[in-house]
Design an enzyme around this catalytic site. Structure first.
Site, short mmCIF file in Angstrom:
data_model
loop_
_atom_site.label_atom_id
_atom_site.label_comp_id
_atom_site.label_asym_id
_atom_site.label_seq_id
_atom_site.Cartn_x
_atom_site.Cartn_y
_atom_site.Cartn_z
NE ARG A 176 4.28 5.28 -4.21
CZ ARG A 176 5.39 4.56 -4.35
NH1 ARG A 176 6.04 4.53 -5.51
NH2 ARG A 176 5.84 3.85 -3.35
CB SER A 226 0.60 5.35 2.08
OG SER A 226 1.14 4.27 2.78
CD GLU A 296 1.18 6.89 -2.57
OE1 GLU A 296 2.05 7.19 -1.71
OE2 GLU A 296 0.93 5.73 -2.90
#
Ligand code: FAD
Length: 304
Positions: A176, A226, A296
């Site tokens: 990420r 998420s 995230e």
């Protein structure tokens, strides 16, 4: 320099229909949250994009790049300066086993076009609701695949507005993260290399991944996907579930009862509710398991 001067200057670069003032950002984020952008601009050519980025840099105007808003929470006070989106730069071309996609193209659409050309390698992205630009910045991935597996190169604007092409190595795609995120580049387009595949197998894989998403993710509510990164050797969703947090939240924001890694806007949530729910989850998981959950999702903008 004032906002009215920025508007005048940008009117020299784009048409009136491409420039919006005090634009509500909840219209562009998948959580459906967030205050207004002082100025929201939608370049329709690479030249316009380049001029806007160079202008913001030269005049020191804050500039935020918004993709499809699927991984971003904008605070209730909104964003000062310019918010730019490349959603109008959305061309996709498939040539042999190579796929070219502009930053504003949706990664799902790129995945679909690759599959239609019997190319394999992009199936993992069929349900990711981001743009190519956002997927590059985040090295988006799912079900064992990620951008890093298929990328050849990406053409970007530097902060100064210079166009450069970055090789796979220079993109430094990690979990990420990427040099796009760390260096503040603006993605214009990317080139991917896939492989010839079996049409039936490609279609079956996409149908299976779509089914898995629809049954396991709360797609019926606005969310940012998420919220947390996977902690080493653990699953964020499992830790949150085992902390008994499903169904808990602040105001209209709630830890999903379907997938504990998601925080959903059940209706009427503010960005403050959403962010306080994130912080509550981080606090409880740390207390129960000693694990610090790293976000995230990006949080941007001013408090109200
Ligand atoms: P945004 O949310 O708009 O922005 C994210 C970041 O990318 C920001 O820092 C932004 O500045 C930057 N950015 C956007 N465009 C550019 C550009 N052109 N140049 C430079 N920087 C840019 N993610 C996964 O990885 N896997 C999943 O399976 C997944 N499932 C999801 C499911 C749901 C229901 C939702 C809501 C989200 C999911 N996500 C998933 C998260 C999200 O879709 C990805 O992170 C996606 O890559 C973000 O793309 P975006 O265009 O929406 O970016």
């Amino acid at each position: 320099m004032t906002k009215s001067q920025w508007i005048k200057d940008l009117q020299q670069i784009v048409a009136p229909s491409q420039l919006r003032v005090d634009e509500p950002l909840h219209l562009y984020t998948m959580t459906k949250l967030g205050g207004n952008a002082d100025i929201f601009v939608l370049p329709e050519t690479i030249e316009q994009a380049q001029q806007i980025v160079a202008y913001a840099h030269a005049r020191n105007v804050p500039l935020l790049m918004l993709g499809n808003g699927s991984n971003m929470v904008v605070r209730d006070g909104g964003l000062r300066g310019i918010v730019i989106t490349f959603s109008a730069l959305d061309a996709i071309r498939v040539e042999g086993i190579t796929v070219y996609a502009e930053a504003g193209a949706l990664i799902k659409d790129v995945s679909k076009q690759a599959a239609a050309a019997s190319l394999t390698g992009f199936e993992f992205a069929c349900g990711i609701p981001g743009s190519i630009g956002g997927a590059m910045a985040m090295n988006a991935g799912a079900y064992g695949g990620e951008i890093n597996d298929i990328i050849v190169s990406s053409t970007v604007l530097t902060k100064e507005g210079e166009i450069i092409t970055l090789s796979k190595e220079a993109l430094k795609l990690g979990y990420r993260t990427s040099s796009i995120a760390t260096e503040g580049y603006y993605v214009l387009s990317s080139i991917f290399e896939l492989a010839k595949g079996d049409q039936q197998a490609i279609d079956e894989k996409i149908a299976d991944l779509t089914h898995q998403r629809e049954t396991k993710q709360p797609l019926e509510f606005p969310s940012a996907g998420s919220v947390f990164k996977r902690p080493p050797g653990q699953f964020a969703g499992k830790l949150i579930q085992d902390s008994g947090l499903q169904g808990k939240g602040v105001g209209g924001a709630e830890v999903s009862t379907k997938h504990a890694g998601f925080i959903v806007n059940k209706g009427g949530a503010t960005a403050t509710d959403y962010i306080q729910t994130i912080e509550m989850v981080q606090r409880v998981v740390k207390e129960k398991f000693g694990v610090s959950l790293e976000r995230e999702v990006k949080i941007v903008g001013d408090e109200k």
